[in-house]
Design a protein around this motif. Structure first.
Motif, PDB file in Angstrom:
ATOM      1  N   THR A  72       0.863  -1.177   0.000  1.00 34.72           N
ATOM      2  CA  THR A  72       0.000   0.000   0.000  1.00 34.72           C
ATOM      3  C   THR A  72       0.898   1.225   0.000  1.00 34.72           C
ATOM      4  O   THR A  72       1.698   1.420   0.927  1.00 34.72           O
ATOM      5  N   LEU A  73       0.811   2.029  -1.048  1.00 29.75           N
ATOM      6  CA  LEU A  73       1.688   3.190  -1.156  1.00 29.75           C
ATOM      7  C   LEU A  73       1.366   4.238  -0.093  1.00 29.75           C
ATOM      8  O   LEU A  73       0.268   4.275   0.457  1.00 29.75           O
ATOM      9  N   ILE A  74       2.347   5.099   0.169  1.00 29.03           N
ATOM     10  CA  ILE A  74       2.240   6.141   1.186  1.00 29.03           C
ATOM     11  C   ILE A  74       2.320   7.503   0.496  1.00 29.03           C
ATOM     12  O   ILE A  74       3.267   7.768  -0.243  1.00 29.03           O
ATOM     13  N   LYS A  75       1.342   8.371   0.728  1.00 29.07           N
ATOM     14  CA  LYS A  75       1.409   9.704   0.147  1.00 29.07           C
ATOM     15  C   LYS A  75       2.407  10.556   0.919  1.00 29.07           C
ATOM     16  O   LYS A  75       2.386  10.599   2.144  1.00 29.07           O
ATOM     17  N   VAL A  76       3.289  11.255   0.161  1.00 24.59           N
ATOM     18  CA  VAL A  76       4.331  12.040   0.816  1.00 24.59           C
ATOM     19  C   VAL A  76       4.297  13.526   0.465  1.00 24.59           C
ATOM     20  O   VAL A  76       4.870  14.348   1.184  1.00 24.59           O
ATOM     21  N   ALA A  77       3.652  13.894  -0.646  1.00 30.34           N
ATOM     22  CA  ALA A  77       3.677  15.309  -1.043  1.00 30.34           C
ATOM     23  C   ALA A  77       2.702  15.548  -2.186  1.00 30.34           C
ATOM     24  O   ALA A  77       2.122  14.602  -2.744  1.00 30.34           O
ATOM     25  N   ASP A  78       2.537  16.819  -2.535  1.00 33.97           N
ATOM     26  CA  ASP A  78       1.825  17.247  -3.735  1.00 33.97           C
ATOM     27  C   ASP A  78       2.757  18.135  -4.543  1.00 33.97           C
ATOM     28  O   ASP A  78       3.368  19.053  -3.989  1.00 33.97           O
ATOM     29  N   LEU A  79       2.878  17.868  -5.835  1.00 30.79           N
ATOM     30  CA  LEU A  79       3.594  18.776  -6.726  1.00 30.79           C
ATOM     31  C   LEU A  79       2.593  19.768  -7.310  1.00 30.79           C
ATOM     32  O   LEU A  79       1.538  19.374  -7.799  1.00 30.79           O
ATOM     33  N   THR A  80       2.942  21.047  -7.283  1.00 30.72           N
ATOM     34  CA  THR A  80       2.074  22.084  -7.824  1.00 30.72           C
ATOM     35  C   THR A  80       2.656  22.599  -9.132  1.00 30.72           C
ATOM     36  O   THR A  80       3.798  23.061  -9.179  1.00 30.72           O
ATOM     37  N   LEU A  81       1.856  22.515 -10.195  1.00 27.88           N
ATOM     38  CA  LEU A  81       2.274  22.993 -11.509  1.00 27.88           C
ATOM     39  C   LEU A  81       1.229  23.958 -12.055  1.00 27.88           C
ATOM     40  O   LEU A  81       0.028  23.790 -11.810  1.00 27.88           O
ATOM     41  N   PRO A  82       1.648  24.961 -12.819  1.00 23.54           N
ATOM     42  CA  PRO A  82       0.683  25.901 -13.400  1.00 23.54           C
ATOM     43  C   PRO A  82      -0.034  25.287 -14.592  1.00 23.54           C
ATOM     44  O   PRO A  82       0.527  24.463 -15.318  1.00 23.54           O
ATOM     45  N   ILE A  83      -1.280  25.679 -14.775  1.00 22.69           N
ATOM     46  CA  ILE A  83      -2.011  25.337 -15.989  1.00 22.69           C
ATOM     47  C   ILE A  83      -1.806  26.488 -16.962  1.00 22.69           C
ATOM     48  O   ILE A  83      -2.225  27.614 -16.700  1.00 22.69           O
ATOM     49  N   VAL A  84      -1.142  26.215 -18.077  1.00 24.23           N
ATOM     50  CA  VAL A  84      -0.703  27.270 -18.990  1.00 24.23           C
ATOM     51  C   VAL A  84      -1.739  27.476 -20.093  1.00 24.23           C
ATOM     52  O   VAL A  84      -2.141  26.519 -20.771  1.00 24.23           O
ATOM     53  N   ASN A  85      -2.166  28.725 -20.255  1.00 24.44           N
ATOM     54  CA  ASN A  85      -3.121  29.094 -21.309  1.00 24.44           C
ATOM     55  C   ASN A  85      -4.393  28.254 -21.279  1.00 24.44           C
ATOM     56  O   ASN A  85      -4.992  27.961 -22.329  1.00 24.44           O
ATOM     57  N   GLY A  86      -4.779  27.844 -20.082  1.00 22.39           N
ATOM     58  CA  GLY A  86      -5.998  27.074 -19.932  1.00 22.39           C
ATOM     59  C   GLY A  86      -5.921  25.646 -20.434  1.00 22.39           C
ATOM     60  O   GLY A  86      -6.938  24.948 -20.477  1.00 22.39           O
ATOM     61  N   LYS A  87      -4.732  25.156 -20.786  1.00 23.92           N
ATOM     62  CA  LYS A  87      -4.570  23.809 -21.337  1.00 23.92           C
ATOM     63  C   LYS A  87      -4.222  22.836 -20.214  1.00 23.92           C
ATOM     64  O   LYS A  87      -3.154  22.924 -19.607  1.00 23.92           O
ATOM     65  N   ALA A  88      -5.129  21.893 -19.953  1.00 17.90           N
ATOM     66  CA  ALA A  88      -4.933  20.957 -18.842  1.00 17.90           C
ATOM     67  C   ALA A  88      -3.701  20.094 -19.032  1.00 17.90           C
ATOM     68  O   ALA A  88      -3.031  19.736 -18.053  1.00 17.90           O
ATOM     69  N   ASN A  89      -3.360  19.763 -20.282  1.00 19.53           N
ATOM     70  CA  ASN A  89      -2.205  18.880 -20.480  1.00 19.53           C
ATOM     71  C   ASN A  89      -0.885  19.550 -20.137  1.00 19.53           C
ATOM     72  O   ASN A  89       0.142  18.885 -20.005  1.00 19.53           O
ATOM     73  N   SER A  90      -0.895  20.884 -19.969  1.00 22.25           N
ATOM     74  CA  SER A  90       0.325  21.584 -19.565  1.00 22.25           C
ATOM     75  C   SER A  90       0.719  21.260 -18.128  1.00 22.25           C
ATOM     76  O   SER A  90       1.847  21.528 -17.710  1.00 22.25           O
ATOM     77  N   ALA A  91      -0.202  20.686 -17.351  1.00 20.81           N
ATOM     78  CA  ALA A  91       0.077  20.326 -15.957  1.00 20.81           C
ATOM     79  C   ALA A  91       0.047  18.822 -15.736  1.00 20.81           C
ATOM     80  O   ALA A  91       0.220  18.370 -14.597  1.00 20.81           O
ATOM     81  N   GLN A  92      -0.141  18.037 -16.773  1.00 24.41           N
ATOM     82  CA  GLN A  92      -0.184  16.579 -16.636  1.00 24.41           C
ATOM     83  C   GLN A  92       1.225  16.001 -16.711  1.00 24.41           C
ATOM     84  O   GLN A  92       1.881  16.061 -17.749  1.00 24.41           O
ATOM     85  N   ILE A  93       1.703  15.444 -15.611  1.00 21.30           N
ATOM     86  CA  ILE A  93       3.070  14.922 -15.539  1.00 21.30           C
ATOM     87  C   ILE A  93       3.140  13.561 -16.216  1.00 21.30           C
ATOM     88  O   ILE A  93       2.432  12.630 -15.847  1.00 21.30           O
TER      89      ILE A  93
END
Length: 320
Positions: free
Chosen positions: A215-236
């Protein structure tokens, strides 16, 4: 399938979650075309039309710690194939089969320490495999010992350990980014989201026996900007730890970022976020630092060859 090695590593304690700073302007140089991945010659010309049995939709890169100037590239989905290529011109130097149990959506890879010395880690961590028979909530990571090209290990089968996992809330979120810490060997999975907030999970430490569900353990959240309203700009779509510094490289479909911890004792997830140079690829889904940290490589997940390896230099401005 038999498994042979175990992993026991010390635990790193993550500091309190802090919001990362705003992205900087690109500090890295222009992308360099290393070359199209090629395998032998046809009529005196480099053959870049790799058959699907050798490489199909490359979605992961890993820099070798055993073989100088070598990168590993994996196929996605059920091909269970991996190749070793020259980071100088993209020549295929090794071809391998990796028999992974129940593999469906092999999304990313990394190279890191293990009891055998140095291992390749590959993640069946995605949810877009298209296979109806894939279990609803079981993902996995496989770990195999690096081949030694100098000793003649240029083909054959790589076998190792299989680590299935679930998320603590029972969900089945999508993920395409796998990273292995270069000192501890701890395995991290980063979710692919459109919200600009990407949760980071890690495997327990020590790892359970191969085949036992973690069972994985959550350790953090990465925050990325959404550029020009495009959701894929923040999809890692890929991630990698720096081999020498506490930094994390991540790419989206349109951007590349580096997270930097203020101190060596901290993990970089909540550190300063710096925007680096993207290589503007069609469906970019692979990224990796050079083994010495002086540059990074990217590769596009096209549906067919030729696949073009790109490099971005980090050393000229003191960012390595």
């Amino acid at each position: 399938m038999k498994f042979f090695v175990r992993l026991i590593v010390p635990l790193i304690v993550l500091s309190a979650v802090l919001a990362p700073t705003a992205a900087h302007a690109n500090p890295s140089s222009a992308p360099i075309v290393v070359g199209q991945l090629w395998d032998g010659y046809v009529d005196g010309q480099r053959n870049t039309a790799l058959p699907l049995s050798v490489l199909d939709q490359p979605s992961g890169l890993g820099a070798s710690r055993v073989n100088r100037d070598v990168l590993y590239v994996q196929s996605e989905k059920d091909r269970q194939t991996m190749i070793a290529v020259s980071e100088h011109d993209g020549e295929v130097l090794g071809k391998y089969t990796v028999p992974i149990p129940n593999v469906y959506d092999w999304e990313d890879m990394a190279v890191g320490p293990c009891p055998a010395g140095s291992c390749i880690f590959a993640g069946d961590i995605g949810t877009n495999s298209g296979y109806a028979e894939k279990p609803d909530n079981i993902m996995s990571v496989v770990r195999v010992r690096e081949p030694d090209l100098a000793s003649g290990q240029t083909s054959g089968t790589l076998t190792g350990d299989y680590f299935p996992y679930v998320y603590p809330d029972g969900r089945r979120p999508d993920a395409e980014a796998l990273a292995v810490h270069p000192v501890t060997g701890e395995i991290y999975v980063i979710l692919k989201t459109s919200s600009g907030i990407s949760p980071v999970y890690k495997f327990p430490n020590p790892l359970p026996k191969p085949g036992v569900v973690s069972t994985l353990i959550k350790v953090a959240d990465l925050t990325l900007p959404i550029v020009n309203g495009k959701a894929n700009s923040a999809q890692i779509t890929a991630a990698a730890f720096h081999p020498r510094k506490n930094r994390l490289l991540v790419r989206t479909y349109t951007k590349v970022y580096e997270f930097r911890a203020e101190r060596q004792s901290l993990l970089p997830f909540t550190g300063e976020r710096v925007e680096l140079t993207d290589t503007a690829e069609r469906q970019g889904e692979a990224i990796e630092y050079e083994a010495d940290g002086t540059s990074y490589f990217t590769l596009s997940e096209k549906v067919a060859a030729p696949y073009t390896l790109m490099r971005v230099d980090l050393s000229h401005r003191g960012t390595k």
